[in-house]
Design a protein around this motif. Sequence first.
Motif, PDB file in Angstrom:
ATOM      1  N   UNK A 660      10.837 -14.230 -11.781  1.00  0.00           N
ATOM      2  CA  UNK A 660      12.002 -13.744 -12.541  1.00  0.00           C
ATOM      3  C   UNK A 660      11.723 -12.456 -13.309  1.00  0.00           C
ATOM      4  N   UNK A 661      10.457 -12.204 -13.620  1.00  0.00           N
ATOM      5  CA  UNK A 661      10.117 -11.002 -14.393  1.00  0.00           C
ATOM      6  C   UNK A 661      10.109  -9.748 -13.533  1.00  0.00           C
ATOM      7  N   UNK A 662      10.138  -9.905 -12.203  1.00  0.00           N
ATOM      8  CA  UNK A 662      10.080  -8.755 -11.311  1.00  0.00           C
ATOM      9  C   UNK A 662      11.477  -8.206 -11.064  1.00  0.00           C
ATOM     10  N   UNK A 663      11.572  -6.870 -10.983  1.00  0.00           N
ATOM     11  CA  UNK A 663      12.864  -6.241 -10.699  1.00  0.00           C
ATOM     12  C   UNK A 663      13.294  -6.493  -9.264  1.00  0.00           C
ATOM     13  N   UNK A 664      12.365  -6.850  -8.386  1.00  0.00           N
ATOM     14  CA  UNK A 664      12.673  -7.129  -6.985  1.00  0.00           C
ATOM     15  C   UNK A 664      12.097  -8.477  -6.580  1.00  0.00           C
ATOM     16  N   UNK A 665      12.864  -9.230  -5.804  1.00  0.00           N
ATOM     17  CA  UNK A 665      12.415 -10.517  -5.293  1.00  0.00           C
ATOM     18  C   UNK A 665      12.161 -10.397  -3.784  1.00  0.00           C
ATOM     19  N   UNK A 666      11.975 -11.556  -3.122  1.00  0.00           N
ATOM     20  CA  UNK A 666      11.756 -11.613  -1.673  1.00  0.00           C
ATOM     21  C   UNK A 666      10.533 -10.776  -1.290  1.00  0.00           C
ATOM     22  N   UNK A 667       9.408 -11.098  -1.939  1.00  0.00           N
ATOM     23  CA  UNK A 667       8.208 -10.268  -1.826  1.00  0.00           C
ATOM     24  C   UNK A 667       7.189 -10.861  -0.852  1.00  0.00           C
ATOM     25  N   UNK A 668       6.347  -9.963  -0.313  1.00  0.00           N
ATOM     26  CA  UNK A 668       5.201 -10.365   0.514  1.00  0.00           C
ATOM     27  C   UNK A 668       4.148  -9.273   0.411  1.00  0.00           C
ATOM     28  N   UNK A 669       2.911  -9.617   0.797  1.00  0.00           N
ATOM     29  CA  UNK A 669       1.793  -8.665   0.723  1.00  0.00           C
ATOM     30  C   UNK A 669       1.145  -8.490   2.089  1.00  0.00           C
ATOM     31  N   UNK A 670       0.673  -7.278   2.318  1.00  0.00           N
ATOM     32  CA  UNK A 670      -0.118  -6.963   3.512  1.00  0.00           C
ATOM     33  C   UNK A 670      -1.420  -6.331   3.039  1.00  0.00           C
ATOM     34  N   UNK A 671      -2.537  -6.827   3.566  1.00  0.00           N
ATOM     35  CA  UNK A 671      -3.839  -6.228   3.274  1.00  0.00           C
ATOM     36  C   UNK A 671      -4.532  -5.924   4.593  1.00  0.00           C
ATOM     37  N   UNK A 672      -4.377  -4.681   5.089  1.00  0.00           N
ATOM     38  CA  UNK A 672      -5.066  -4.314   6.334  1.00  0.00           C
ATOM     39  C   UNK A 672      -6.579  -4.264   6.111  1.00  0.00           C
ATOM     40  N   UNK A 673      -7.321  -4.458   7.179  1.00  0.00           N
ATOM     41  CA  UNK A 673      -8.775  -4.366   7.101  1.00  0.00           C
ATOM     42  C   UNK A 673      -9.293  -3.744   8.385  1.00  0.00           C
ATOM     43  N   UNK A 674      -9.624  -2.441   8.343  1.00  0.00           N
ATOM     44  CA  UNK A 674     -10.148  -1.776   9.554  1.00  0.00           C
ATOM     45  C   UNK A 674     -11.421  -2.441  10.044  1.00  0.00           C
ATOM     46  N   UNK A 675     -11.684  -2.309  11.339  1.00  0.00           N
ATOM     47  CA  UNK A 675     -12.850  -2.953  11.938  1.00  0.00           C
ATOM     48  C   UNK A 675     -14.161  -2.325  11.490  1.00  0.00           C
ATOM     49  N   UNK A 676     -14.100  -1.145  10.833  1.00  0.00           N
ATOM     50  CA  UNK A 676     -15.348  -0.550  10.336  1.00  0.00           C
ATOM     51  C   UNK A 676     -15.816  -1.192   9.037  1.00  0.00           C
ATOM     52  N   UNK A 677     -15.068  -2.212   8.564  1.00  0.00           N
ATOM     53  CA  UNK A 677     -15.495  -2.947   7.383  1.00  0.00           C
ATOM     54  C   UNK A 677     -15.002  -2.382   6.072  1.00  0.00           C
ATOM     55  N   UNK A 678     -14.253  -1.293   6.105  1.00  0.00           N
ATOM     56  CA  UNK A 678     -13.745  -0.699   4.872  1.00  0.00           C
ATOM     57  C   UNK A 678     -12.756  -1.638   4.200  1.00  0.00           C
ATOM     58  N   UNK A 679     -12.915  -1.823   2.896  1.00  0.00           N
ATOM     59  CA  UNK A 679     -12.007  -2.674   2.134  1.00  0.00           C
ATOM     60  C   UNK A 679     -10.830  -1.842   1.639  1.00  0.00           C
ATOM     61  N   UNK A 680      -9.617  -2.209   2.059  1.00  0.00           N
ATOM     62  CA  UNK A 680      -8.411  -1.525   1.610  1.00  0.00           C
ATOM     63  C   UNK A 680      -7.659  -2.384   0.607  1.00  0.00           C
ATOM     64  N   UNK A 681      -6.988  -1.733  -0.316  1.00  0.00           N
ATOM     65  CA  UNK A 681      -6.184  -2.456  -1.295  1.00  0.00           C
ATOM     66  C   UNK A 681      -4.956  -3.044  -0.609  1.00  0.00           C
ATOM     67  N   UNK A 682      -4.499  -4.184  -1.084  1.00  0.00           N
ATOM     68  CA  UNK A 682      -3.293  -4.791  -0.532  1.00  0.00           C
ATOM     69  C   UNK A 682      -2.058  -4.059  -1.049  1.00  0.00           C
ATOM     70  N   UNK A 683      -0.974  -4.168  -0.297  1.00  0.00           N
ATOM     71  CA  UNK A 683       0.293  -3.538  -0.674  1.00  0.00           C
ATOM     72  C   UNK A 683       1.352  -4.619  -0.795  1.00  0.00           C
TER      73      UNK A 683
END
Length: 716
Positions: A660-683
Motif C-alpha cells: 500500500x505504501x508504493x505508488x505503483x502495484x502489480x510489481x515483479x523483479x528481474x535479476x539477470x545474471x550473465x554467464x561470465x559470473x558478473x553480478x547485476x542488480x535486480x530491477x
Amino acid sequence: RVSSFHHRVSPHAAGTQMHASFRAHRLLGNFRCAVQQLEASRRSAASYAAIAAATGALTFLAARETREKSISAPRPWLHCEARHQGPAVPDPERKKILIRPSEKLVLSADCGGTSTRLRLYSVDPDDQIQPKMQAPGTLMAEIQYPNIQFAKKGLPEIIKQFLNQDCDLPEGAYPSVAVLALAGVVMNDQCRFTNLDWALDARELETELKIGKVELMNDFVAQGYGMLTLADDETRKLNGVEPQPGAPIICIGAGTGLGQCFLIADSKTGEYRCYPSEGQHGEFGPRGAGSDEIQLDMIKYLKIKFAGAGNRISVERVVSGTGINNIYEFFAYKYPKEVDEEVHSKHLASPLNAAIIAGNKKAGTLCEKAMKLFASAYGAQVANFALYVQPFGGIYLTGGVTAKNADWLLSEGSFMKAYYDKGRMTPLLHKMPLVVVNSEDMGQRGSHRRSVQLLKEELREQAKRLFQELDINKDGSLNIHELEALFMAAAPRVGEHGQTLAKQLMEELDANKDGKVDEEEFIRGFKKVPSKIISETPFLHTERSGPGFAKTELVRPPDRGNDPESQQKLAQLLEGYINRSRRMLIDPFEERNAPNFQTVLYKYHPDFDRSQEQAWMHRSYWINKVGNICYHSVTDDKALLYCKKKDLIDGSIEDVPDDPASARQFRFRIKPKPKNGTELASTEFAAPSAEIKACWLLQLRALQAQAKEEFAKGLL
C-alpha cells in the motif's frame, strides 16, 4: 506525428504513415542543417556564417537523400505507446549536456590494451592555451569502457555508444575534432592497437562518426603534450639548469614498457608539436668497467629467452617494468644459491609484476642487483636519447616505474652515474635540464591539450579555405555584392529575403564597419558555425595525402595488460560496466528486434521513494523475436537492450506482493545474471494491471526455460 500513434494502430497502416513521416522529417532536418538555422536566430553571426557552409553542403545533402530512400521503413512498435501524461521523470544516471553558442565539442581518448577512456569537453575556440596550465575547456562527460565488450566492432562502436547513447547531447551536436591516443604505432593516420588487434584509419572514422577532424597519436605522444601543462610544483628538478625557450624537449618513461617522444617548437608561432620515437626498440648496449661482463652475460641469457626476436635484444627488454623481471630472472639463473625462495615463488606466481622485485630490494639481495642494473641501463638510455635530440628545453622522466621508484632511483646513484657517463659528451648533458614528473595523468591532459590545439588549427584552415572560395574577385575581402551573389545561389532555401540577409550578415561580420569583411573578420564569424554543418560539408575538410596501408603493413600492437594487476582492474571495470549499464543501443530497423510480446511497464529507480510517482519511469518494454528484452527510453527517445535471453539462465524472476505504501502495484523483479559470473542488480517493475503482470511473469518464465534448454543443447 509519429509519436502520436497508439500501439493499437494496425502495423501496416502505422508502418506506411511512419515511413512517410520519417522521410519528411529527415529531409527537413537536412535543410535545417544548412539554412533554417538562419530563420531560427536571424541576428546570430553563427547563423549567417552558416549560409556560406551551406553552399558546399548541397551535393552532400542530395547524395544523403538518395541513400536514405533505400533505408527500410521504421517498425511500428517504436514510438507507438501513448505518451506518459504525468510529471516528467528525470533519469538520475544521465546529465543533459548544454553547449554554449560560442563553444565547440572536442573528444579525447586514451585507448589502451584492455580499456578505452573517453572524455568530451566543451571549448571556446577563443580561449588561449597557456603554458604550464591545463588546456581550456569544461569536461562534460568521461567514461571508461572495457575493450572486450566491443571486440567485434571495435573502437568506432565504443565512440558511438559514448556520443549517441551515454552522452545526452543536443540533437545534431558533434565533436568538431577528436584526438585518440593509442597503444600502438601510428602510420599515415592508421594504427593497429590493443590486445584485440584492432585497426583504425582516421579517414574512415571522420566519415563514420561525423567528426570534422580525427587525429591518431601514440599514447606516449599524448604524454609529451601533457608535459606542456605541468606546473612547477608538479615536477622535481635533478639539476639546476634552466630550460632554453623554444629549444627541443624530450620525454622518456619506463612503465610496463618504455616510451620516448620529442617536441619541437614552430619557428613562427613558438607552438610545440610532439613527435613519436620508437628508439626504445633499438639494440641494448651492454656496459661494464674493465673485465665486468655481467651485462654481456645477460644479453646471452635474454637472446635464449627471446630466441624468436632475432639477433638482437632491444632496450625495452631491459629498461621497463617487464625488463626488471627479465633482469631478475637472469640473476636467479646466474646465482641460484642467492635466490630467496619466498620472493621467487611470488615472482613465479606473477612473473610480469615488477613491484615484487622493486618491493624486495634489500641490501645484498638479487632484487637489489636487478634494480641497480635496471637503474644503470635506464640512466644510459636517457643520455643516449638526449644526445640524439640535444633537448636544451628539458628532459622529462615519466612512467609508472619511474614514479613509484623515483626516490630510490635518485638516491641510490646508479641512474645518475650512468647518465653522466658519456665521455667527452658529458659536459653537454650537464647543460640540459633533467626533470622527474610527479603527475600521473599526463596522457589525459596531453590528449586534451592537443585536441584544443587541433580545434584552433582546423577552424582557422576551414575558414580560410571557405573565404578564398567566396572571395570572387580575389582582393582579400568580401563585399556586399559577393555576399548577395552567394545568397542568390542559395535562393531556393533562403527565400525572398536574400538581399536583406546579406546586408545583415555584412553588418554582423564587418567589425570595423568599413563596408568589407577581411579574412580575420570572417574567421571570427566562422568559429560560430555549428559543427554539424562543418562535419557534413566535405569541401571544408583537410585532404590527407598518400594511400592507406593494409592492416598487415602496419606494425603489430604490443602485448599489454596481461599482468595480474591489469587483469584485476579489467575484471572490475567489466563488472562495473555491465552492472551500471544495460542500456546497449539496438537497431530498431532490424527484424530481429520486432516484438513477440509488448506492453507498457513502470521501472522503479532506487534513488527515489517508492511512494513517489517520480520513482516509477514509464517505458514501453518488449520481448523481441530472438528472446531479448528491449525497451524504448522516453528520456533518450531510443530503443535499448535491457538484457539478453541467455542472461536469464542463471537469473531470477520474482513476483512481488502489493504494498500500500508504493505508488505503483502489480510489481515483479528481474535479476539477470550473465554467464561470465558478473553480478547485476535486480530491477523492479510495475505493470498497469494484474492481468499484464501475470502475462509478463508467464512470458519471462517460459523464456527462461527455453534459454536453459537451448544452453544445455549448446545453442546459446
